[in-house]
Design an enzyme around this catalytic site. Sequence first.
Site: not given
Length: 446
Positions: A115, A323
């Site tokens: 992440d 992301d």
Amino acid sequence: MACFYLFLNIFFFTISISIPPSTPHLTNSTNIDGFTVRLIHRNSHLSPFHNHSLTTSDRIRSAVHRSFSRLNRFHFLSSPSLISDISPNIVPDDGEYFMTFYIGTPPRQVYALADTGSELTWVKCLPRKQRHEETPHTFDPSKSSSYKKLSCFSPSCNTLNMNKRLCTKGSCYYIEKYGDGLTTTGTLSDDKFSFEDDYKNAIDVDHLIFGCSDDASGPVIGNETGIVGLTRRPLSLVFQLNYTKFAYCMVIPTNNQWSGTRSKMYFGSETEFLGGQAPLVIGSNNLYYYLTLQGISVGDEKLHIPSGIFDITENGQGGFIIDSGTTYTLLQGEAFDALVNALSEAISLPQRRNYGEELELCFEGSFEDLVSQPDVTFHLNATDLILTKETTYEEVESGVWCLAILRSKNPLSILGNVQQRNYYVSYDLRNGTEAVYFAPVDCAVF
């Protein structure tokens, strides 16, 4: 490129959750200057979330849900004063790609979601307050001779960027709250970490600080596993390992099927800076990787989008984030409308509008019909990101292709991982040169 490919084949390391959680053979210990791990997509048969009974439509709906979940979480964490505006469905298992590794002495295999939007690496730990949350890969700190809890007075506890910290019997106990009432809790901890190479040798990176999570309450799905934090903040994996660069390469599935774990992530010396450079926005918070999106084109026509629509506002809202965990790109409303209108006019195929709740533009035809249609290009400062047809559309049912870009429900825009597939994406975190590089490659063979 050929030399780099040879270099990776000689030195890269891989991770696979298919092996049993046994003790690996330890090799070279501290001061590892770089390594490579496999990324396992949640829809791969090697994934702990793999469900062979799900249809393509089911998977797409789930991916749409996770994309909006991350959008909501990012918006909340960058604008905490807007808590009342955050919709539900903020969950901790909203990522896409898993990494596996070992913690403790003897080493225990665990897995967590890679992440770029989180700082702290955390995993499920025993004892769990909710017993039904236990999984075969839950870490038991009582069985590790090298495990220790960090005190409330440790520098790492003071560095931790959480909503709230508590001292429990002298230990640093974190409570992370999200906008919809979700709470995750645990103890800030220290233990030995190792990653696995192709020969099933564990590459020991010595002790790392991580969160040992014992509870999650609120409106969660129930499958949360853990997070590998990859931001620019002090407790992230890359900063704890003292690396100033990392990269990943995400494959495109074949016929919507994830046959294995060919996607990879590279750390430290295994990372190269290839392709076009997009400088990171300096002055933004270090929790996310903001880029400057200057415009979008369909074919040779640049869209009429108001200037500054992707900028970060004075109160921290908006901006354009790259992301690894968000599935589909989300664009601020005016920009999304401009894109949909341009594609509707440029593509001469039968259209379907509002397929499901969130897929607003779809076309009927074959993939070959789409190949000849205009490309979508994102104009970043100093480089262009050209989307292939495979990363612009997804087949939701036979002969129906929907735009794999969504309308953002707040001022924030996000570049999702579908649009990053078949790009070697590398992050330069050195002071003064902070940037993201994009090199178009075939990630299945790179």
